[in-house]
Design a protein around this motif. Structure first.
Motif, mmCIF file in Angstrom:
data_model
loop_
_atom_site.group_PDB
_atom_site.id
_atom_site.type_symbol
_atom_site.label_atom_id
_atom_site.label_comp_id
_atom_site.label_asym_id
_atom_site.label_seq_id
_atom_site.Cartn_x
_atom_site.Cartn_y
_atom_site.Cartn_z
ATOM 1 N N GLU A 99 -95.199 -22.639 -8.798
ATOM 2 C CA GLU A 99 -95.203 -23.711 -7.803
ATOM 3 C C GLU A 99 -93.845 -24.411 -7.758
ATOM 4 O OE1 GLU A 99 -97.610 -27.893 -6.826
ATOM 5 O OE2 GLU A 99 -98.164 -26.643 -8.556
ATOM 6 N N PHE A 100 -93.287 -24.743 -8.945
ATOM 7 C CA PHE A 100 -91.998 -25.439 -8.966
ATOM 8 C C PHE A 100 -90.872 -24.518 -8.511
ATOM 9 C CE2 PHE A 100 -88.117 -27.138 -10.798
ATOM 10 C CZ PHE A 100 -88.215 -28.485 -10.458
ATOM 11 N N GLU A 101 -90.948 -23.241 -8.850
ATOM 12 C CA GLU A 101 -89.901 -22.316 -8.426
ATOM 13 C C GLU A 101 -89.847 -22.211 -6.903
ATOM 14 O OE1 GLU A 101 -88.159 -17.862 -9.443
ATOM 15 O OE2 GLU A 101 -90.036 -18.538 -10.334
ATOM 16 N N GLU A 102 -90.992 -22.334 -6.261
ATOM 17 C CA GLU A 102 -91.011 -22.335 -4.802
ATOM 18 C C GLU A 102 -90.256 -23.547 -4.258
ATOM 19 O OE1 GLU A 102 -91.972 -20.195 -2.428
ATOM 20 O OE2 GLU A 102 -92.190 -18.803 -4.114
ATOM 21 N N LYS A 103 -90.386 -24.705 -4.951
ATOM 22 C CA LYS A 103 -89.648 -25.896 -4.536
ATOM 23 C C LYS A 103 -88.147 -25.679 -4.695
ATOM 24 C CE LYS A 103 -93.242 -29.285 -5.666
ATOM 25 N NZ LYS A 103 -93.584 -30.481 -6.493
ATOM 26 N N VAL A 104 -87.765 -25.024 -5.817
ATOM 27 C CA VAL A 104 -86.342 -24.738 -6.048
ATOM 28 C C VAL A 104 -85.799 -23.862 -4.921
ATOM 29 C CG1 VAL A 104 -84.686 -23.580 -7.571
ATOM 30 C CG2 VAL A 104 -86.501 -24.982 -8.556
ATOM 31 N N LYS A 105 -86.537 -22.843 -4.577
ATOM 32 C CA LYS A 105 -86.104 -21.939 -3.508
ATOM 33 C C LYS A 105 -85.980 -22.676 -2.178
ATOM 34 C CE LYS A 105 -88.122 -17.712 -5.478
ATOM 35 N NZ LYS A 105 -89.172 -16.670 -5.305
ATOM 36 N N THR A 106 -86.958 -23.542 -1.900
ATOM 37 C CA THR A 106 -86.938 -24.294 -0.641
ATOM 38 C C THR A 106 -85.713 -25.200 -0.572
ATOM 39 O OG1 THR A 106 -89.359 -24.273 -0.501
ATOM 40 C CG2 THR A 106 -88.193 -25.951 0.782
ATOM 41 N N GLN A 107 -85.472 -25.967 -1.639
ATOM 42 C CA GLN A 107 -84.336 -26.876 -1.654
ATOM 43 C C GLN A 107 -83.007 -26.126 -1.646
ATOM 44 O OE1 GLN A 107 -86.208 -29.369 -0.640
ATOM 45 N NE2 GLN A 107 -84.856 -30.785 -1.743
ATOM 46 N N LEU A 108 -82.958 -24.987 -2.333
ATOM 47 C CA LEU A 108 -81.726 -24.197 -2.359
ATOM 48 C C LEU A 108 -81.425 -23.638 -0.974
ATOM 49 C CD1 LEU A 108 -79.489 -23.134 -4.189
ATOM 50 C CD2 LEU A 108 -80.886 -21.102 -4.618
ATOM 51 N N ASP A 174 -79.503 -35.786 4.264
ATOM 52 C CA ASP A 174 -80.674 -35.234 4.939
ATOM 53 C C ASP A 174 -81.941 -35.461 4.125
ATOM 54 O OD1 ASP A 174 -81.865 -33.724 7.127
ATOM 55 O OD2 ASP A 174 -82.189 -32.154 5.628
ATOM 56 N N GLU A 175 -81.798 -35.395 2.770
ATOM 57 C CA GLU A 175 -82.950 -35.581 1.881
ATOM 58 C C GLU A 175 -83.179 -37.050 1.540
ATOM 59 O OE1 GLU A 175 -85.097 -33.068 0.450
ATOM 60 O OE2 GLU A 175 -84.172 -32.069 2.188
ATOM 61 N N GLU A 176 -82.304 -37.925 2.081
ATOM 62 C CA GLU A 176 -82.371 -39.360 1.806
ATOM 63 C C GLU A 176 -82.285 -39.645 0.313
ATOM 64 O OE1 GLU A 176 -85.847 -40.906 3.716
ATOM 65 O OE2 GLU A 176 -85.032 -40.651 5.730
ATOM 66 N N MET A 177 -81.380 -38.906 -0.339
ATOM 67 C CA MET A 177 -81.117 -39.103 -1.757
ATOM 68 C C MET A 177 -79.913 -40.023 -1.926
ATOM 69 S SD MET A 177 -81.455 -35.073 -2.803
ATOM 70 C CE MET A 177 -80.450 -35.313 -4.272
#
Length: 242
Positions: A99-108, A174-177
């Motif tokens: 699940e977290f690796e999918e987030k990494v891929k999305t953000q990358l 864009d990510e409001e970081m």
């Protein structure tokens, strides 16, 4: 009644006198032993030795207390380390889950859109980051990020760094970081004049402050404008006048 008591006392009196005499003899014997021991002690260094012994014992007890305290602290540290390692294991399980690796891929993928866009503008090439999962020497899993193309000259490597930094600011917006809207740079004289001019135009358009230390004779003519200079130094006018 009184006569009977007197008779009883008279009968017991010899026994009491005999016991008293025996105790007196025992007392005399103990007194003689005490006198002998007192003489022996007076002639020896027993008191001094006793004081030394007491002092050594006191020091040993002090050291014992310090060691016990240190052992307790070490035990607490060991318990904390075990607790932290357990927490790290839980974090690792979460970080390297599917699940977290999918987030990494999305953000990358989001970041690479900016990275490739900036690099295409500067070099007509699309740069991108990739990652791989590795295990370090301590046995911990890591995400290791790197660029696809690492065969760069020194100047182009500086350009890649600038592309990355600019892309990160745009991505963070864009990510409001929370992020800084300025960049501090060095060794940019290694870059080609054309790329320096393009960077200047790009950051100006994106409202990013780009601060670079560069030799004046390496500065492109298009940027050789005092309006762009924050600080000028020379052999005769050094920083802080040192």
């Amino acid at each position: 009644m009184i006569s009977e008591k007197a008779k009883f006392i008279n009968n017991e009196l010899p026994n009491l006198e005999q016991k008293l005499e025996k105790k007196n003899q025992e007392l005399k014997t103990l007194l003689r032993e005490e006198a002998i021991l007192s003489q022996i002690i007076a002639k020896s260094d027993s008191f001094e030795e006793l004081e030394v012994l007491i002092s050594e014992l006191t020091e040993k007890y002090r050291l014992k207390g310090e060691y016990e305290n240190t052992i307790q602290q070490l035990q607490e540290v060991e318990d904390n380390l075990k607790s932290y390692n357990d927490e790290l294991d839980e974090i690792d399980d979460a970080l390297f889950s599917d699940e977290f690796e999918e987030k990494v891929k999305t953000q990358l993928n989001k970041f690479n859109k900016y990275f490739s866009s900036v690099s295409e503008y500067l070099y007509d090439e699309k740069y991108a980051l990739k990652y791989e999962k590795i295990t370090n020497r301590k046995g911990r899993k890591l995400y290791k990020f790197s660029a696809f193309n690492t065969n760069f000259s020194s100047g182009k490597k500086q350009g890649e760094i600038s592309c990355f930094d600019i892309a990160y600011i745009l991505f963070a917006r864009d990510e409001e970081m929370p992020s800084m809207d300025f960049l501090l740079n060095d060794k940019k004289e290694l870059m080609h004049d054309n790329q320096l001019v393009k960077i200047a135009n790009f950051v100006n358009d994106k409202n990013i402050q780009f601060v670079a230390s560069i030799l004046k004779d390496k500065l492109p003519s298009e940027l050789n404008n005092k309006d762009y200079f924050i600080l000028e130094l020379s052999e005769n006018d050094k920083l802080f006048r040192i």
